[in-house]
Design a protein around this motif. Structure first.
Motif, PDB file in Angstrom:
ATOM      1  N   GLY A 103       0.821  -1.217   0.000  1.00  9.79           N
ATOM      2  CA  GLY A 103       0.000   0.000   0.000  1.00  9.79           C
ATOM      3  C   GLY A 103       0.842   1.248   0.000  1.00  9.79           C
ATOM      4  N   GLY A 104       0.417   2.219  -0.770  1.00 14.31           N
ATOM      5  CA  GLY A 104       1.112   3.503  -0.822  1.00 14.31           C
ATOM      6  C   GLY A 104       2.319   3.471  -1.734  1.00 14.31           C
ATOM      7  N   VAL A 105       2.597   4.616  -2.346  1.00 14.48           N
ATOM      8  CA  VAL A 105       3.829   4.733  -3.130  1.00 14.48           C
ATOM      9  C   VAL A 105       4.948   5.130  -2.170  1.00 14.48           C
ATOM     10  N   ASP A 106       6.154   5.307  -2.701  1.00 11.65           N
ATOM     11  CA  ASP A 106       7.278   5.493  -1.782  1.00 11.65           C
ATOM     12  C   ASP A 106       7.425   6.904  -1.232  1.00 11.65           C
ATOM     13  N   GLU A 107       6.894   7.883  -1.934  1.00 11.64           N
ATOM     14  CA  GLU A 107       7.165   9.256  -1.487  1.00 11.64           C
ATOM     15  C   GLU A 107       5.901  10.064  -1.248  1.00 11.64           C
ATOM     16  N   GLU A 108       6.042  10.960  -0.293  1.00  9.95           N
ATOM     17  CA  GLU A 108       5.056  12.019  -0.037  1.00  9.95           C
ATOM     18  C   GLU A 108       3.648  11.500   0.232  1.00  9.95           C
ATOM     19  N   ILE A 109       3.535  10.387   0.929  1.00 10.48           N
ATOM     20  CA  ILE A 109       2.178   9.953   1.282  1.00 10.48           C
ATOM     21  C   ILE A 109       1.877  10.266   2.746  1.00 10.48           C
ATOM     22  N   MET A 110       2.933  10.552   3.527  1.00 17.03           N
ATOM     23  CA  MET A 110       2.709  10.714   4.962  1.00 17.03           C
ATOM     24  C   MET A 110       2.755  12.184   5.384  1.00 17.03           C
ATOM     25  N   GLU A 111       2.649  13.081   4.395  1.00 14.25           N
ATOM     26  CA  GLU A 111       2.771  14.505   4.731  1.00 14.25           C
ATOM     27  C   GLU A 111       1.715  14.953   5.736  1.00 14.25           C
ATOM     28  N   SER A 112       0.512  14.421   5.568  1.00 10.43           N
ATOM     29  CA  SER A 112      -0.558  14.822   6.484  1.00 10.43           C
ATOM     30  C   SER A 112      -0.466  14.072   7.812  1.00 10.43           C
ATOM     31  N   GLY A 113       0.495  13.163   7.900  1.00  5.61           N
ATOM     32  CA  GLY A 113       0.686  12.404   9.140  1.00  5.61           C
ATOM     33  C   GLY A 113      -0.193  11.175   9.230  1.00  5.61           C
ATOM     34  N   THR A 114      -1.070  11.002   8.254  1.00  6.35           N
ATOM     35  CA  THR A 114      -1.925   9.817   8.298  1.00  6.35           C
ATOM     36  C   THR A 114      -2.181   9.302   6.875  1.00  6.35           C
ATOM     37  N   HIS A 115      -2.512   8.047   6.779  1.00  9.54           N
ATOM     38  CA  HIS A 115      -2.764   7.430   5.477  1.00  9.54           C
ATOM     39  C   HIS A 115      -3.534   6.154   5.761  1.00  9.54           C
ATOM     40  N   GLN A 116      -4.298   5.716   4.793  1.00  8.05           N
ATOM     41  CA  GLN A 116      -5.097   4.495   5.003  1.00  8.05           C
ATOM     42  C   GLN A 116      -4.233   3.285   5.331  1.00  8.05           C
ATOM     43  N   ILE A 117      -2.980   3.290   4.887  1.00  7.31           N
ATOM     44  CA  ILE A 117      -2.116   2.136   5.162  1.00  7.31           C
ATOM     45  C   ILE A 117      -1.952   1.928   6.675  1.00  7.31           C
ATOM     46  N   LEU A 118      -2.019   3.008   7.425  1.00  7.54           N
ATOM     47  CA  LEU A 118      -1.879   2.875   8.878  1.00  7.54           C
ATOM     48  C   LEU A 118      -3.135   2.227   9.481  1.00  7.54           C
ATOM     49  N   ASN A 119      -4.291   2.533   8.883  1.00 14.50           N
ATOM     50  CA  ASN A 119      -5.527   1.876   9.355  1.00 14.50           C
ATOM     51  C   ASN A 119      -5.466   0.375   9.077  1.00 14.50           C
ATOM     52  N   ILE A 120      -4.946   0.013   7.900  1.00 10.24           N
ATOM     53  CA  ILE A 120      -4.808  -1.412   7.566  1.00 10.24           C
ATOM     54  C   ILE A 120      -3.813  -2.067   8.528  1.00 10.24           C
ATOM     55  N   ALA A 121      -2.735  -1.345   8.859  1.00  6.13           N
ATOM     56  CA  ALA A 121      -1.739  -1.887   9.804  1.00  6.13           C
ATOM     57  C   ALA A 121      -2.384  -2.109  11.173  1.00  6.13           C
ATOM     58  N   ARG A 122      -3.284  -1.205  11.573  1.00  8.20           N
ATOM     59  CA  ARG A 122      -3.961  -1.363  12.877  1.00  8.20           C
ATOM     60  C   ARG A 122      -4.846  -2.609  12.876  1.00  8.20           C
ATOM     61  N   VAL A 123      -5.531  -2.849  11.733  1.00  4.46           N
ATOM     62  CA  VAL A 123      -6.368  -4.052  11.619  1.00  4.46           C
ATOM     63  C   VAL A 123      -5.487  -5.293  11.722  1.00  4.46           C
ATOM     64  N   LEU A 124      -4.356  -5.273  11.015  1.00  2.29           N
ATOM     65  CA  LEU A 124      -3.460  -6.441  11.040  1.00  2.29           C
ATOM     66  C   LEU A 124      -2.867  -6.641  12.435  1.00  2.29           C
ATOM     67  N   ALA A 125      -2.542  -5.535  13.096  1.00  2.00           N
ATOM     68  CA  ALA A 125      -1.946  -5.641  14.434  1.00  2.00           C
ATOM     69  C   ALA A 125      -2.899  -6.362  15.386  1.00  2.00           C
ATOM     70  N   GLY A 148       5.068  -2.406   1.328  1.00  2.00           N
ATOM     71  CA  GLY A 148       4.337  -1.162   1.070  1.00  2.00           C
ATOM     72  C   GLY A 148       5.276   0.037   1.054  1.00  2.00           C
ATOM     73  N   SER A 149       4.686   1.203   1.284  1.00  2.00           N
ATOM     74  CA  SER A 149       5.435   2.464   1.198  1.00  2.00           C
ATOM     75  C   SER A 149       6.634   2.479   2.157  1.00  2.00           C
ATOM     76  N   GLN A 150       7.764   2.903   1.617  1.00  2.00           N
ATOM     77  CA  GLN A 150       8.980   3.020   2.434  1.00  2.00           C
ATOM     78  C   GLN A 150       8.773   4.072   3.527  1.00  2.00           C
ATOM     79  N   GLU A 151       8.050   5.114   3.138  1.00  2.00           N
ATOM     80  CA  GLU A 151       7.875   6.247   4.038  1.00  2.00           C
ATOM     81  C   GLU A 151       7.077   5.874   5.293  1.00  2.00           C
ATOM     82  N   ALA A 152       6.200   4.881   5.131  1.00  2.26           N
ATOM     83  CA  ALA A 152       5.324   4.516   6.256  1.00  2.26           C
ATOM     84  C   ALA A 152       5.928   3.430   7.137  1.00  2.26           C
ATOM     85  N   ARG A 153       7.115   2.937   6.786  1.00  2.00           N
ATOM     86  CA  ARG A 153       7.684   1.785   7.504  1.00  2.00           C
ATOM     87  C   ARG A 153       7.769   1.989   9.018  1.00  2.00           C
ATOM     88  N   GLU A 154       8.291   3.146   9.384  1.00  2.00           N
ATOM     89  CA  GLU A 154       8.531   3.401  10.815  1.00  2.00           C
ATOM     90  C   GLU A 154       7.235   3.348  11.613  1.00  2.00           C
TER      91      GLU A 154
END
Lengths: 576, 385
Positions: free
Chosen positions: A141-163, A182-188
């Motif tokens: 999920g997500g491309v590698d750049e500039e997806i986390m500028e707003s501090g949130t992205h749907q990929i984090l919601n999916i990560a919460r479901v998986l967690a 998925g996105s490199q930017e969201a890894r952390e």
């Protein structure tokens, strides 16, 4: 002294051990031993027969110790559909499908795909995930750049479901590992959300929307499977083999199809027919795809269309049900064989349809529109890559390909895949594909290791060319028009199995891979002994409407699948 | 040439058995690992899949037009009146009732919605033994001891009842007229196969479970769908018979539909002799029948012995691989024929079948005097010769 390799495949219905040798680049079978694999429903150990088959084949090979030297053991496994994976992405048609394709290429069976647009609420996703019996999860999920500028992205919601939802391994309290592609930017942030879940980092499958890179995620899934499979009590018999690495069977065969595509540079389709599922592989324009379709998915009403006698449809549902329950059971009478072939034809048709929906041009790609397209309302991407006329080769492998007669296998390919254009059909008689896939590149010639079965020539949808001078072949140095008869399958023998050159001249609308209306030449290597020219109307075959049992019997007669007395018995109305 | 066949026990006596009492959704186990449980011990509770139920009442778009009788946070019972709407000078009257037990969590006047959070569903053990493991996502595993009949297919969920042999031989077929209200709560051995009328009679008379040799696939699919979707209201509307009492005692969703267990497969085959004999021995005893719903386990019938306490010397039935030899007792499987029992009289490394397939196989003499040529893939090993 010739070097030999032991290959052990723990399949879903049969465990096979083979001693193989590479002679002049060709993989040849020296010995074979098989035993049944316990069914997955019983929850028993599935590697029961490993020790036995290895002992038998080892003792047989040691009788011939002077000529062969064993170089190693290769182990592939697909029993119970392992490895089983759940996939997750942000948008189903974009990163979701990419994650699924990566898992499938790794030889996995995908049991669920979690996405923000899958129509479920989070508690349903979590509940569904936690009840899965799987060994790995793949997330994209997500491309590698500039997806986390707003501090949130749907990929984090999916990560919460998986967690919350990732299930425990079947044999320990640890949770299954997650391959993050998925996105490199969201890894952390994803790592923080997933907490103590083991994460295997892989390259982003969609680093840019316009590109898809599956190799890294695929290798991560395979690595996780190879590392964990020995700890699984269902596969404790693997310990008897020492320490060879265990690979998913579908992954090994997929690598061989990649090798075959690279060896020849031509589009290839693979059909693996095992007891309970059809695996379809393709290498088209450098894109490799694998799909798995269970036989249980077939529609009995469609299967009935392939029967040579209407009476056989009476207990068809029970026949399919028992076949799904006990996929290792084989037909013992002509009537059973005809129903069996009908089920598999429909399973292949379903498998090809699913493959066409999976092997597609990427969705989500931004496309520059031309002025002429201003008023066209079309969704970008999603067109299938699998177009039959552009194929050059079909390779049939799996247990059934070795059990059924060659005519029966051809009948399955012709009716199930509904070939168009000109293709060479090959048979993998000794499971050479799985071995070739795991051998170092260039150490075996894959095409040489396969048995050329027949050349299929069909105008397909190009009805204008039925009966016309659509196809010609150069046989023994002379050109010959191939007879394309409406509704018939015609056999043209090839003397001495010499090389064949087939020229196809499509009508202006038809594209055989060279562009619409362009003539195409197919060079086929020596080894084929026959050409089948298939002039059956495609709309009829595609929709299965207005196909009569008489026509089915006629096609079987053309191919020589059943003896004449059986066919004439069906014609006279003996269907039981 | 060595030929191998699987020896997969379909019937086991005096054996330890572990069964999963599966939650329908994420739940909460109410028993501890290692604790002793009986037939009626509460194993756990789970949230229904449809946790939030919406009741739509009349609304003007700004507020409720109906008179709402409940408020947020109030506990309600199934059938309790939530709101009423009187119209046309009181001549028209509509009452809105709660579809389930639960708690009112939201009143949304603008769309006229009353949201009820369903109360958790109770799941009982239905077999005696010791709790081996619990998992909030899957359920509770109970270890027991007794006799086991494994099935090929099943529908419905885990139920318990007293075993009743309505069929006198494995080939008997029952009709709907063979069932009465006295069969409520029993597990019925139905012999050869079941028809739709028989299944509907079992539903009407609130039978706990049915064991049969075979079932047609179309009928099985209809029954599986029904088992997964039938709720108590629909049951009362479609199947409730006056003879069956306790209309107001709503069972848990997994105990509305009788569990169906089929020992042989699809079609019209008699029940295996071994399974029938074991069940006949247990007539009148309480048994556990599991149709395998909710992803619990493979379908089976468990006849607990010793109150579920495991005997020390007991061995678990496991699937084994055996080398096929002369005199071995085997089962011959078929795609269109019933399972046949027989003895291996010849091993054939290259067997040419009637349909020209060339495979390793064996010649098998059946109990009825037939001699069959069977590919090894269609053979299951029973006893060594």
């Amino acid at each position: 002294m010739t070097k030999s390799i032991f290959h052990i495949d723990v399949g879903s219905t049969v465990t096979e051990a083979r001693a193989l040798a590479i002679e002049g680049g060709r993989i040849v079978q020296l010995e074979r031993v098989s035993c049944p694999t316990p069914p997955p429903a019983s929850k028993d150990e599935r590697t029961l027969g490993l020790g036995e088959v290895l002992d038998v084949i080892g003792s047989r090979m040691s009788e011939d110790k002077s000529s062969y030297e064993n170089e190693g053991v290769m182990v592939t496994l697909s029993a119970g559909g392992e490895p089983k994976a759940v996939c997750a992405g942000v948008v189903k048609g974009i990163s979701g499908e990419s994650a699924k394709r990566a898992a499938l290429l790794a030889g996995a069976t995908v049991t669920d795909l979690v996405c923000v647009d899958d129509g479920r609420q989070d508690f349903e996703r979590i509940s569904d995930l936690r009840r899965q019996d799987v060994s790995v999860a793949v997330m994209a999920g997500g491309v590698d750049e500039e997806i986390m500028e707003s501090g949130t992205h749907q990929i984090l919601n999916i990560a919460r479901v998986l967690a919350k939802g990732l299930p425990k391994k079947g044999w320990s309290d640890d949770r299954i590992p997650l391959v993050y592609a998925g996105s490199q930017e969201a890894r952390e942030e994803v790592a923080r959300i997933l907490g103590d879940i083991e994460i295997i980092w892989a390259d982003n499958v969609r680093a840019k929307l316009e590109e898809e890179h599956l190799a890294s995620a695929r290798d991560a899934v395979v690595g996780s499977f190879s590392e964990n499979v020995r700890s699984d009590p269902k596969f404790q018999g693997l310990g008897k083999l020492g320490l060879p690495e265990v690979f998913p069977s579908g992954y090994a065969a997929g690598l061989a199809f990649e090798g075959l595509y690279e060896e020849t540079g031509e589009n290839v389709l693979g059909l693996s027919l095992d007891g309970d599922a059809v695996q379809v592989f393709s290498g088209i324009k450098g894109v490799f795809t694998r799909t798995v379709t269970p036989v249980a998915k077939v529609n009995p009403n469609k299967v009935a269309k392939w029967l040579p006698h209407p009476q056989m449809a009476e207990n068809l549902g029970d026949f399919i049900g028992n076949l799904v329950l006990r996929p290792h059971v084989l037909p013992t009478t002509w009537n059973e064989l005809s129903v069996f072939l009908a089920v598999w034809k429909e399973a292949i048709r379903e498998g090809i349809a699913e493959h066409k929906a999976t092997a597609i041009e990427l969705r989500g790609v931004h496309r520059q529109r031309q002025v002429g397209e201003t008023f066209q309302v079309e969704v970008s991407g999603g067109d299938t890559l699998l177009k039959m006329p552009t194929l050059r080769r079909i390779v049939v492998t799996g247990v059934l390909s070795r059990v059924l007669s060659r005519e029966a296998v051809l009948s399955l390919v012709m009716d199930g895949a509904q070939v168009a254009g000109g293709v060479g059909v090959y048979l993998d008689t000794c499971n050479a594909l799985q071995v070739a896939g795991l051998l170092p590149s260039g150490s075996a010639n894959i095409l040489e290791s396969l048995l050329p079965l027949a050349v299929l020539v069909a105008p397909g949808e190009d009805r204008d060319r039925v009966g016309a001078g659509w196809a010609s072949a150069r046989l023994d140095g002379t050109y010959e028009q191939l007879p394309v008869s409406m509704g018939e399958i015609t056999l043209v023998p090839i003397a001495n199995g010499s090389a064949v050159e087939i020229t196809l001249d499509p009508s202006r609308q038809e594209d055989l891979g060279e562009g619409p209306g362009r003539k195409t030449v197919r060079d086929l290597p020596p080894g084929f002994s026959r050409i089948y020219v298939d002039g059956r109307p495609r709309p009829q075959l595609r929709t299965l409407e207005r196909i009569s049992p008489r026509e089915i019997i006629g096609w079987y007669r053309n191919l020589g699948v059943f003896p004449e007395q059986v066919l004439s018995g069906w014609e006279r109305g003996r269907g039981q | 040439m060595t030929l191998y066949a699987l020896n997969e026990p379909r019937v086991a006596r005096n054996t330890p058995i572990v069964r999963l009492r599966a939650f329908g959704s994420i739940g909460e186990p109410q028993v501890d690992v290692g604790s002793e449980v009986t037939w009626d011990t509460l194993a756990g509770t789970y949230a229904s899949r449809r946790r939030l139920r919406q009741v739509r009442v009349e609304s003007s778009g700004e507020g409720f037009s109906a008179t709402v009788l409940v408020q947020e946070g109030q506990k309600v019972k199934r059938g309790e009146v939530l709101a009423y709407y009187s119209y046309f000078f009181g001549l028209g009257y509509t009452e809105y009732t709660a579809p389930c037990d639960g708690e009112v969590v939201a009143l949304i006047p603008s769309i006229g919605s009353i949201a009820i959070k369903e109360a958790p569903v109770s799941l009982y053990c239905r077999l005696p033994g010791i709790v081996e493991k619990t998992d909030e996502a899957r359920g509770v595993w109970v270890r027991t001891y007794g006799n086991l009949v494994k099935a090929s297919v099943g529908a419905g969920y885990g139920r318990a009842g007293v075993l009743s042999m309505k069929a006198k031989t494995p080939s008997d077929k029952l009709s709907a007229r063979d069932f009465t209200a006295d069969d409520a709560g029993k597990v019925i051995v139905a012999g050869r196969s079941v028809s739709k009328e028989v299944l509907e009679a079992c539903l009407r008379f609130r039978v706990s479970g049915i064991i049969a040799g075979s079932v047609s696939r179309g009928l099985f699919e209809w029954y599986s769908d029904l088992a997964g979707s039938l709720d108590w209201d629909e049951f009362l509307a479609r199947y409730w018979a006056r003879d069956a009492k306790n209309r107001d005692l709503e069972p848990s969703p997994s105990e509305i539909v009788p569990a169906l267990v089929v020992t042989e497969g699809y079609g019209d085959s008699p029940m295996g002799g071994e399974a029938f004999a074991l069940l006949a021995e247990s007539e009148g005893n309480p048994v556990y029948i599991d149709g395998g719903g909710n992803g619990s386990d493979e379908p089976a019938v468990v006849i607990p012995l010793n109150g579920g306490a495991v005997a020390k010397e007991a061995e678990k039935p496991v699937c084994r691989l055996g080398e096929l030899g002369l005199g071995d007792r085997v089962s011959v499987l078929g795609l269109t024929t019933a399972v046949k029992e027989g003895t291996v009289v010849e091993i054939l490394p290259e067997l040419k079948l009637e349909n020209d397939l060339l495979l390793p196989g064996a010649k098998v003499a059946t109990e009825t005097g037939e001699t069959l040529l069977v590919p090894v893939s269609n053979i299951l090993l029973r006893d060594r010769g």
